[in-house]
Design a protein around this motif. Structure first.
Motif, PDB file in Angstrom:
ATOM      1  N   CYS A  37       0.786  -1.307  -0.101  1.00 24.12           N
ATOM      2  CA  CYS A  37       0.093  -0.001  -0.005  1.00 24.12           C
ATOM      3  C   CYS A  37       0.768   1.138  -0.066  1.00 24.12           C
ATOM      4  CB  CYS A  37      -0.803   0.109   1.349  1.00 24.12           C
ATOM      5  SG  CYS A  37      -2.147   1.544   1.349  1.00 24.12           S
ATOM      6  N   ARG A  38       0.505   2.379  -0.926  1.00 20.48           N
ATOM      7  CA  ARG A  38       1.339   3.377  -1.010  1.00 20.48           C
ATOM      8  C   ARG A  38       0.259   4.425  -1.132  1.00 20.48           C
ATOM      9  NH1 ARG A  38       3.245   6.500  -5.146  1.00 20.48           N
ATOM     10  NH2 ARG A  38       2.746   4.730  -6.824  1.00 20.48           N
ATOM     11  N   ARG A  39      -0.149   5.169  -0.152  1.00 21.93           N
ATOM     12  CA  ARG A  39      -1.260   6.337  -0.499  1.00 21.93           C
ATOM     13  C   ARG A  39      -0.607   7.525  -0.926  1.00 21.93           C
ATOM     14  NH1 ARG A  39      -1.804   3.517   4.153  1.00 21.93           N
ATOM     15  NH2 ARG A  39      -0.452   4.853   5.323  1.00 21.93           N
ATOM     16  N   CYS A  40      -1.346   8.414  -1.673  1.00 19.53           N
ATOM     17  CA  CYS A  40      -0.703   9.324  -2.284  1.00 19.53           C
ATOM     18  C   CYS A  40      -1.849  10.235  -3.053  1.00 19.53           C
ATOM     19  CB  CYS A  40       0.436   9.202  -3.224  1.00 19.53           C
ATOM     20  SG  CYS A  40      -0.005   8.271  -4.670  1.00 19.53           S
ATOM     21  N   PHE A  41      -1.360  11.407  -3.383  1.00 19.52           N
ATOM     22  CA  PHE A  41      -2.303  12.468  -3.921  1.00 19.52           C
ATOM     23  C   PHE A  41      -2.010  12.847  -5.414  1.00 19.52           C
ATOM     24  CE2 PHE A  41      -2.306  13.138   0.506  1.00 19.52           C
ATOM     25  CZ  PHE A  41      -3.617  13.417   0.856  1.00 19.52           C
ATOM     26  N   ASN A  42      -2.631  12.463  -6.391  1.00 14.64           N
ATOM     27  CA  ASN A  42      -2.734  12.854  -7.482  1.00 14.64           C
ATOM     28  C   ASN A  42      -3.682  12.705  -8.282  1.00 14.64           C
ATOM     29  OD1 ASN A  42      -2.916  10.005  -9.027  1.00 14.64           O
ATOM     30  ND2 ASN A  42      -0.675   9.707  -7.854  1.00 14.64           N
ATOM     31  N   LYS A  43      -3.607  13.018  -9.652  1.00 12.69           N
ATOM     32  CA  LYS A  43      -4.970  12.994 -10.675  1.00 12.69           C
ATOM     33  C   LYS A  43      -4.884  11.567 -11.405  1.00 12.69           C
ATOM     34  CE  LYS A  43      -6.010  18.046 -10.666  1.00 12.69           C
ATOM     35  NZ  LYS A  43      -6.167  18.889 -11.602  1.00 12.69           N
ATOM     36  N   TRP A  44      -3.814  11.124 -11.635  1.00 12.66           N
ATOM     37  CA  TRP A  44      -3.616  10.027 -12.817  1.00 12.66           C
ATOM     38  C   TRP A  44      -3.579   8.649 -12.307  1.00 12.66           C
ATOM     39  CZ3 TRP A  44      -0.329  13.986 -11.308  1.00 12.66           C
ATOM     40  CH2 TRP A  44       0.723  13.458 -10.668  1.00 12.66           C
ATOM     41  N   ILE A 146       2.406  -9.777   4.991  1.00  5.20           N
ATOM     42  CA  ILE A 146       1.865  -8.828   4.244  1.00  5.20           C
ATOM     43  C   ILE A 146       1.713  -7.497   4.906  1.00  5.20           C
ATOM     44  CG2 ILE A 146      -0.528  -8.368   3.094  1.00  5.20           C
ATOM     45  CD1 ILE A 146      -0.770 -11.372   2.812  1.00  5.20           C
ATOM     46  N   CYS A 147       1.243  -7.724   6.207  1.00  2.00           N
ATOM     47  CA  CYS A 147       1.366  -6.289   6.863  1.00  2.00           C
ATOM     48  C   CYS A 147       2.316  -6.175   7.978  1.00  2.00           C
ATOM     49  CB  CYS A 147      -0.207  -6.536   7.769  1.00  2.00           C
ATOM     50  SG  CYS A 147      -0.343  -5.122   8.942  1.00  2.00           S
ATOM     51  N   THR A 148       3.049  -4.936   7.598  1.00  2.00           N
ATOM     52  CA  THR A 148       4.168  -4.534   8.499  1.00  2.00           C
ATOM     53  C   THR A 148       3.978  -4.268  10.028  1.00  2.00           C
ATOM     54  OG1 THR A 148       5.163  -3.645   6.373  1.00  2.00           O
ATOM     55  CG2 THR A 148       6.143  -3.012   8.694  1.00  2.00           C
ATOM     56  N   HIS A 149       2.912  -3.467  10.267  1.00  5.31           N
ATOM     57  CA  HIS A 149       2.448  -3.122  11.602  1.00  5.31           C
ATOM     58  C   HIS A 149       1.344  -2.827  11.720  1.00  5.31           C
ATOM     59  CE1 HIS A 149       3.795   0.862  10.427  1.00  5.31           C
ATOM     60  NE2 HIS A 149       2.721   1.169  10.878  1.00  5.31           N
ATOM     61  N   LEU A 219      -2.578  -8.080  -6.820  1.00  2.00           N
ATOM     62  CA  LEU A 219      -1.776  -7.297  -6.438  1.00  2.00           C
ATOM     63  C   LEU A 219      -1.015  -6.261  -7.407  1.00  2.00           C
ATOM     64  CD1 LEU A 219       0.572  -6.777  -4.226  1.00  2.00           C
ATOM     65  CD2 LEU A 219       2.264  -8.170  -5.452  1.00  2.00           C
ATOM     66  N   ILE A 220      -0.950  -5.168  -7.143  1.00  3.15           N
ATOM     67  CA  ILE A 220      -0.402  -3.888  -7.943  1.00  3.15           C
ATOM     68  C   ILE A 220       0.901  -3.854  -7.285  1.00  3.15           C
ATOM     69  CG2 ILE A 220      -0.107  -1.522  -8.607  1.00  3.15           C
ATOM     70  CD1 ILE A 220      -3.395  -1.465  -8.259  1.00  3.15           C
ATOM     71  N   PRO A 221       1.851  -4.499  -8.109  1.00  6.19           N
ATOM     72  CA  PRO A 221       3.250  -4.361  -7.380  1.00  6.19           C
ATOM     73  C   PRO A 221       3.933  -2.854  -7.140  1.00  6.19           C
ATOM     74  CG  PRO A 221       3.294  -5.719  -9.511  1.00  6.19           C
ATOM     75  CD  PRO A 221       2.112  -4.834  -9.496  1.00  6.19           C
ATOM     76  N   GLN A 222       4.093  -2.534  -5.737  1.00  2.00           N
ATOM     77  CA  GLN A 222       4.340  -1.320  -5.703  1.00  2.00           C
ATOM     78  C   GLN A 222       5.064  -1.163  -4.035  1.00  2.00           C
ATOM     79  OE1 GLN A 222       1.398   1.526  -5.802  1.00  2.00           O
ATOM     80  NE2 GLN A 222       0.112   0.189  -4.381  1.00  2.00           N
ATOM     81  N   PHE A 223       5.657  -0.296  -3.608  1.00  2.00           N
ATOM     82  CA  PHE A 223       5.922  -0.018  -2.297  1.00  2.00           C
ATOM     83  C   PHE A 223       6.889  -1.158  -1.962  1.00  2.00           C
ATOM     84  CE2 PHE A 223       5.181   0.537   2.324  1.00  2.00           C
ATOM     85  CZ  PHE A 223       5.918   1.842   2.685  1.00  2.00           C
ATOM     86  N   GLU A 224       6.783  -1.930  -0.855  1.00  5.19           N
ATOM     87  CA  GLU A 224       7.654  -2.818  -0.333  1.00  5.19           C
ATOM     88  C   GLU A 224       7.433  -4.337  -1.239  1.00  5.19           C
ATOM     89  OE1 GLU A 224       8.359  -3.681   3.846  1.00  5.19           O
ATOM     90  OE2 GLU A 224       7.017  -2.183   4.232  1.00  5.19           O
ATOM     91  N   MET A 225       6.461  -4.186  -2.068  1.00  5.91           N
ATOM     92  CA  MET A 225       6.197  -5.369  -3.009  1.00  5.91           C
ATOM     93  C   MET A 225       6.269  -5.025  -4.311  1.00  5.91           C
ATOM     94  SD  MET A 225       3.015  -7.644  -1.016  1.00  5.91           S
ATOM     95  CE  MET A 225       3.447  -8.378   0.684  1.00  5.91           C
ATOM     96  N   ALA A 226       7.047  -4.145  -4.506  1.00  8.06           N
ATOM     97  CA  ALA A 226       7.432  -3.756  -5.880  1.00  8.06           C
ATOM     98  C   ALA A 226       8.196  -4.722  -6.784  1.00  8.06           C
ATOM     99  CB  ALA A 226       8.144  -2.411  -5.939  1.00  8.06           C
TER     100      ALA A 226
END
Length: 285
Positions: A37-44, A146-149, A219-226
């Protein structure tokens, strides 16, 4: 399925290209950290955990007003992030004001389930009738990969301790929601090499707690699972077959953003038009 849920495009396949939904991005924080999980702010980016901005409950009501003008086919108001919907009071407060003005709209909330046992009663009181709980494993050893903390009672817990606490909350929370008449759907992120052989166990367990449907999300490969490849069609189909022994499987997920608006499956997301008029941005301090 209850008759009114035939108007819910995220629960009924026949409604997917017919009815609309709006996601209100009012939840600023999360109480767990998943490795994908990578939370962020964008339009795309077209994926969960992404929004243009965070709204206050008052601003969210204004957005619902605009959305219904743009898309009268909207039947569902959902809250699905970008943080967890029960990690703060913002989602509950938002549903309260939306339900007061639009009691006919279906209210739908997504959560990781950590705070669900304590908030299930509140959800009913503010009109929530459908709930999605993300359950990626029902085995603490698998979940700890799957869950870090998690953040529990003001403290950060890691590893298996965190996984056991999260599982206990999810188990009790799903049952508490079900017994109060809330329709429960499960989201499970399919992660090759970690939980791909475990989805049937997830489905069997949550079905026994009262869940009615499951959505298996690649899965969308990203963050620690990129570095983990997304599951291929064969793996996804097998996971769905494993789950289908116990629960109905929803197969039309489109990886919606936390600020999505419109009819799923259509070519137009109305969020750009919805947010083009300036609204006051919510400050978190």
């Amino acid at each position: 399925m209850r008759p009114e849920l035939r108007r819910h495009p995220c629960l009924d396949a026949g409604s997917h290209n017919k009815y609309g939904r709006i996601h209100l991005p009012v939840s600023p924080i999360c109480n767990i950290q998943c490795k994908f999980c990578r939370r962020c702010f964008n339009k795309w980016e077209e994926r969960p955990g992404v929004t243009r901005k965070i709204l206050s409950p008052k601003e969210a009501l204004t957005i619902v007003d605009r959305a219904l003008e743009l898309c009268p086919q909207i039947t569902v108001v959902g809250i699905a992030g970008p943080g967890d919907s029960l990690a703060s009071n913002h989602a509950i407060d938002t549903f309260r004001v939306v339900h007061e003005k639009y009691p006919e709209l279906i209210k739908c909330l997504s959560t990781n389930g950590l705070m669900l046992p304590d908030r299930a009663k509140d959800l009913v009181e503010v009109g929530v009738s459908t709930l999605t709980v993300t359950v990626n494993a029902v085995d603490a050893d698998i979940l700890s990969n799957i869950c870090t903390h998690i953040v529990w009672d003001g403290k950060v817990n890691y590893g298996k301790e965190a996984a056991l606490r999260l599982l206990a909350s999810q188990t009790r929370g799903i049952w508490e929601a079900h017994k109060r008449g809330i329709f429960v759907k499960i989201n499970t992120v399919l992660i090759p090499g970690i939980n791909d052989e475990h989805v049937g166990d997830v489905a069997r367990t949550v079905a026994g707690l009262g869940a009615s449907k499951i959505n298996i999300i690649p899965l969308i490969p990203q963050f620690e699972m990129a570095d983990i490849e997304a599951p291929d069609c064969a793996m996804l189909n097998k996971a769905r077959e494993d789950a289908e022994q116990y629960l109905e499987v929803f197969r039309h997920c489109t990886h919606c953003r936390a600020d999505a608006c419109g009819i799923p499956g259509s070519n137009e997301d109305l969020a750009d038009r919805l947010y083009e008029q300036r609204i006051e941005t919510f400050s978190h301090g």
